[in-house]
Enzyme design. Structure first.
Site, PDB file in Angstrom:
ATOM      1  N   HIS A 257      -4.967  -7.863  -0.291  1.00  0.00           N
ATOM      2  CA  HIS A 257      -4.159  -6.662  -0.133  1.00  0.00           C
ATOM      3  C   HIS A 257      -3.303  -6.675   1.145  1.00  0.00           C
ATOM      4  CE1 HIS A 257      -3.316  -2.377  -0.608  1.00  0.00           C
ATOM      5  NE2 HIS A 257      -3.723  -2.184   0.627  1.00  0.00           N
TER       6      HIS A 257
ATOM      7  N   TYR B 173      -3.535  10.934   1.516  1.00  0.00           N
ATOM      8  CA  TYR B 173      -4.118  10.827   0.186  1.00  0.00           C
ATOM      9  C   TYR B 173      -4.047  12.163  -0.536  1.00  0.00           C
ATOM     10  CZ  TYR B 173      -5.844   6.116   0.877  1.00  0.00           C
ATOM     11  OH  TYR B 173      -5.923   4.757   1.072  1.00  0.00           O
TER      12      TYR B 173
ATOM     13  N   ASP C 119       0.855  -1.204   0.000  1.00  0.00           N
ATOM     14  CA  ASP C 119       0.000   0.000   0.000  1.00  0.00           C
ATOM     15  C   ASP C 119       0.889   1.252   0.000  1.00  0.00           C
ATOM     16  OD1 ASP C 119      -1.982   2.028   1.688  1.00  0.00           O
ATOM     17  OD2 ASP C 119      -3.107   0.577   0.501  1.00  0.00           O
TER      18      ASP C 119
END
Lengths: 461, 494
Positions: free
Chosen positions: B469, B413, B267
């Site tokens: 993930h 983000y 990630d």
């Protein structure tokens, strides 16, 4: 010869795109609508209640007490980064003053009385109890009462129209008519029931409101809408041209391929598409798209995961306040993003904005309100291609300076061929009726005046 | 026309000849005009073709050129106090205080007793998000079965520390291996992502820090919390993107005395690890990623064009994970709402998630279940009963809750995706030995050739037919096995 073809062929293909999009492409079929589709619990279908019951908004003591306590239990919020204003979203430094006001100063009993100043009702349409306000003016002889359906959007409510209603329903010697207002809460919003199963998208809401007006005894009426109200009103005008004799929108947009094509043509030749003073409302396209990208995150998550993001909004008043008031800041004027307080006091008092929040909080309707996005952006609903079906009803658009998107008349006419007028104003944003009630009302009344003239001409023929 | 008559009247004998020459003249005139016209067209065509080729060349150059690395300032300050330089490494303990517990239990009660809770549609599984029935199960466990005192003890089983890097207190877990004289101890930096935390590595750490047969080395694990996450301090001004985080993490390792080390990341940890390997290649002995993606524009374009033209060729062995293109695009559109919102208005959604435990719980649960296996969306339970026990999931959520760090974590983000540094760095290759672990349901997977554009010494990759993930969290054994395998290859690579 072949060399000539190599040039001419691609040119022909290029030329045929607009020809196809603008002239040859046949519109999609009118969707098959089930006017009796049932959205409530199936058991209730046997005993349908068609009565219209008066309704009163109540802020119960329990609800108010729990709200105040929950606000008191709020957690410390991460301070905003230096100098970002509202650019990262709602500035948490503002929360204390807002929450303190809501818990300690907002006069719940007074505001409840204020909200009940107009007559409220509920009636069951297709299994859902639909809440609405109906305001009928007293008129002298010779003045015709004309019904207007007023449709709100997200994250608004019927509260948006409270200041405009006195202007809208006013009797004036300048006109031979007066408006009777029917302002419902959308299904799943405020005091209107939400569907118990998937499928209730904008097209289906249009059917519900058509049936509502029929229940109330109106054979012909006008419709006004902004945000979802504009989309639903547009769907109503598309489906029911006999009933809807005029449509006023303060968020006129059409997203058909032909419209997008024209927007791109205008990117190269703006003068073909838009008046020079208004070109900066649409161009440059790159700016428009990057602004939309910046502002549509909420739409993306609500259209895909409403139940996930909604749970916190029913649990946290601070969360609901931040989530909704961020829109009242940014959609009023994008420049307000650079202000630390989001410019929320620019157009409204705290009471006005919290009134609207209370309609979401006291009914816990935020999740069901967001599901309208998921339903309407589903492939089923998008495939109805409503934007490609023309509206055969006289249309009038009001275009505020800071509305989220702008399209010039030549593009709007693709969808609204009977566009009577586009009022462009150099003020105001997305929540126009709420922001500028007088200007809003004046334009709506002007529009209906013109619609009536057209109608009379028609009947004379 | 008149000319013809004229000619006719002039010379009757030469009529045929004149006629012929006239027609020849006319037709040759036409031929000349046509010839000139077509020459112009062909020149235009050639010119157009040249422009197009030049255009394609410019695009190619912009996609493949190696930009200069942005100037590296290893001393840029992020904290409030920019004067003190505290280099102490201070022991730290995770605390679940009584006050915290009673506060969260009061909020639990408020939601539990709420009259109009969300009721999700029947028979829609998780297609509208977390289904209220599944969440009720999870919530109930949180209230009645999650034992705060036990769990905090568990979280403290490893040693935690804080140390101030560039003005921010950085939290990390430091686990030394079980001693064994013949086995070399090598440092391994483990980098988590969002919405994960150091908790993701708890089951893998014992496997990584225990010597195993066939391997002459064992790991000493340093697992930090990214700045703004859990117990790591957040900056007070904008600009702390993954590039800056890479510098902070590298400085952390230097603070702990490591000038050369291995990095493992998934990630955002993958991006940060890649950046460290790119900016400080001489310090990174090897990079293992379980999120094998090349984030450059060229890779994106190749993926798109490859999907349109020849998926099996461009997929190069993993086409079933990259294509069909239409399905993948729909999937990303459907699942990136959270990322879109967090990349634009992190503070708004952050307020919601800070104030409500059910908000935080369901928001994170949503991502854990969908990122682990996106087909969970069509299961009524969303798969919550299949992959992780509830305590594991709640440990991670509680770390965000007690630290009040969800808002600051979301800002990664906006900082990362709003700027252009992510792409620029992606176009700078690194020769640090790299290994890619691909679990079946990982969100983005690129084939080896595409990874090699960035990781020139990609020594190998492992493709597993299961897993998602959160590789370390879901499959600690497979994860640890692969890290050992990779570092063995790194050590043998010269």
């Amino acid at each position: 010869m072949s060399r000539l073809l190599l040039i001419v062929l691609p040119l022909l293909v290029l030329a045929s795109i607009p020809l196809y999009l603008l002239v040859l492409k046949s519109p999609p079929p009118m969707p098959k609508l089930d006017l009796e589709e049932w959205w409530g619990p199936p058991e209730l279908k046997q005993k349908q209640d068609t009565s219209i019951k008066p309704f009163e908004i109540t802020f119960s003591e329990t609800m108010v007490k729990e709200l105040k306590e929950r606000i008191k239990k709020r957690r410390p919020f991460a301070p905003p980064l230096e100098g970002v204003g509202f650019k990262y979203g709602f500035n948490s430094k503002q929360l204390d003053s807002w929450l303190k006001y809501w818990a300690e100063e907002y006069p719940f009993a007074e505001r409840q009385k204020f909200l009940n100043q107009y007559p409220h009702f509920k009636t069951n349409i297709q299994g859902l109890n639909i809440h609405f306000m109906r305001i009928t003016p007293k008129v002298p002889k010779g003045v015709e009462i004309v019904p207007l359906l007023l449709l709100h959007g997200w994250p608004g409510s019927v509260r948006e129209f409270y200041e405009a209603i006195p202007h809208l329903t006013a009797v004036s010697k300048d006109r031979n008519f007066a408006l009777e207002i029917i302002a419902p809460s959308l299904p799943g919003y405020g005091f209107s029931d939400a569907a118990v199963r998937p499928g209730l998208a904008a097209a289906e809401v249009a059917v519900i409101f058509k049936n509502l007006m029929a229940r109330l005894g109106y054979k012909q009426y006008y419709v006004q809408g902004g945000d979802w109200g504009a989309l639903i009103g547009s769907a109503m005008a598309t489906f029911f041209p006999k009933e809807i004799i005029g449509f006023h929108s303060n968020m006129a947009l059409t997203l058909s391929p032909a419209a997008t094509f024209l927007e791109f043509v205008g990117a190269l030749f703006p003068s073909l598409i838009v008046e020079p003073e208004l070109a900066n409302r649409l161009y440059p396209l790159s700016e428009k798209y990057s602004t939309l990208l910046e502002e549509l995150g909420y739409m993306h998550i609500q259209a895909t995961k409403p139940d996930t993001v909604g749970i916190g909004l029913t649990d946290s008043p601070a969360g609901l306040l931040a989530y909704i008031l961020e829109k009242f800041s940014t959609w009023t004027n994008p420049d307000l993003r650079s202000k630390e307080d989001g410019g929320l006091s620019y157009r409204w008092t705290k009471d006005q904005l919290i009134d609207n929040l209370m309609l979401y909080w006291s009914t816990k309707s935020i999740v069901t309100s967001m599901r309208l996005y998921a339903e309407s952006f589903s492939s089923r609903h998008l495939n109805l291609k409503l934007d490609e079906i023309q509206v055969q009803v006289p249309t009038w658009v009001l275009q505020a300076k800071y509305e989220l998107a702008y399209q010039p008349p030549c593009i709007l006419k693709l969808k609204y061929p009977k566009l009577v007028n586009a009022s462009v104003i150099e003020d105001g944003g997305h929540f126009l009726a709420f922001e500028l009630p007088e200007i809003f009302a004046k334009d709506v009344l002007k529009a209906i005046g013109e619609f009536r003239k057209l109608k009379n001409v028609k009947t004379e023929l | 026309m008149s000319k013809k008559t004229k000619n006719k009247s002039v010379n009757v004998n030469n009529l045929d000849k004149n006629e012929k020459s006239k027609t020849t003249k006319d037709s040759s005139k036409f031929k000349i005009v046509f010839g000139v016209f077509s020459k112009i067209i062909s020149y235009l065509f050639v010119v157009k073709a040249l422009f197009t080729i030049y255009g394609i060349y410019l695009v190619y150059v912009s996609l493949t050129n190696v930009p200069d690395l942005p100037k590296v300032d290893v001393n840029v300050r992020w904290g409030v106090d920019n004067n003190t330089h505290d280099t102490r490494i201070r022991p730290y303990r995770v605390i679940f205080s009584d006050a915290m517990e009673s506060e969260i239990r009061a909020l639990f009660e408020d939601y539990r007793l709420m009259e109009r809770k969300i009721k999700s549609f029947k028979n829609t599984a998780w297609t509208y998000g977390v289904h209220s029935d599944a969440f009720a199960q999870f919530f109930s466990h949180w209230i009645f079965k999650y034992k705060f005192r036990e769990r905090v003890k568990f979280l403290n089983k490893y040693d935690h520390f804080l140390t101030n890097i560039q003005g921010l207190d950085i939290h990390f877990v430091h686990v030394k291996p079980k001693a064994d004289k013949d086995v070399k101890v090598v440092p391994l930096l483990l980098l988590h992502g969002w919405p994960g935390s150091v908790r993701e590595f708890y089951e893998a750490i014992p496997l990584l820090t225990t010597p195993r047969p066939d391997y002459d080395f064992v790991f000493e694990v340093i697992a930090p919390s990214l700045p703004g996450f859990v117990f790591s301090e957040a900056p007070t001004r904008p600009g702390l993107d993954t590039y800056e985080m890479a510098i902070i993490m590298r400085n952390l390792m230097r603070r702990l005395g490591y000038t050369q080390y291995y990095i493992q990341g998934g990630d955002f940890g993958h991006m940060i690890g890649s950046h460290i390997a790119t900016i400080f290649p001489s310090e990174v002995l090897g990079f293992h990623t379980n999120f094998p993606a090349n984030t450059s524009k060229l890779s994106l374009l190749t993926w798109l064009l490859g999907g349109l033209l020849w998926p099996s060729y461009f997929g190069n062995g993993i086409e079933d994970r990259m294509y069909p293109l239409k399905d993948k695009l729909e999937f990303y559109l459907e699942e990136t709402g959270y990322s879109h919102l967090q990349s634009t208005k992190p503070d708004t959604i952050g307020i919601v998630l800070t104030d409500s435990p059910v908000a935080l719980g369901s928001y994170i649960l949503d991502r854990f279940m969908i990122f682990t296996n996106h087909t969970n969306k069509f299961e009524d339970e969303g798969g919550i009963d299949k992959y992780y026990d509830f305590d594991k999931l709640l440990d991670n959520i509680m770390l965000y809750w007690v630290s009040g760090s969800i808002t600051t974590s979301l800002r990664i983000y906006k900082e990362t995706f709003a700027g252009s540094r992510l792409n620029n760095l992606a176009q700078v290759p690194t020769s640090v030995p790299t290994w890619a672990l691909r679990l079946k349901y990982e969100l983005f997977q690129h084939p080896d050739y595409m990874l090699r554009w960035k990781y020139t010494n990609l020594l190998g990759s492992t493709n597993l037919d299961y897993g998602g993930h959160f590789a370390a969290f879901e499959r600690p054994k497979d994860f640890s096995d692969d890290v050992f395998k990779a570092v063995k290859a790194f050590r043998n690579f010269k």
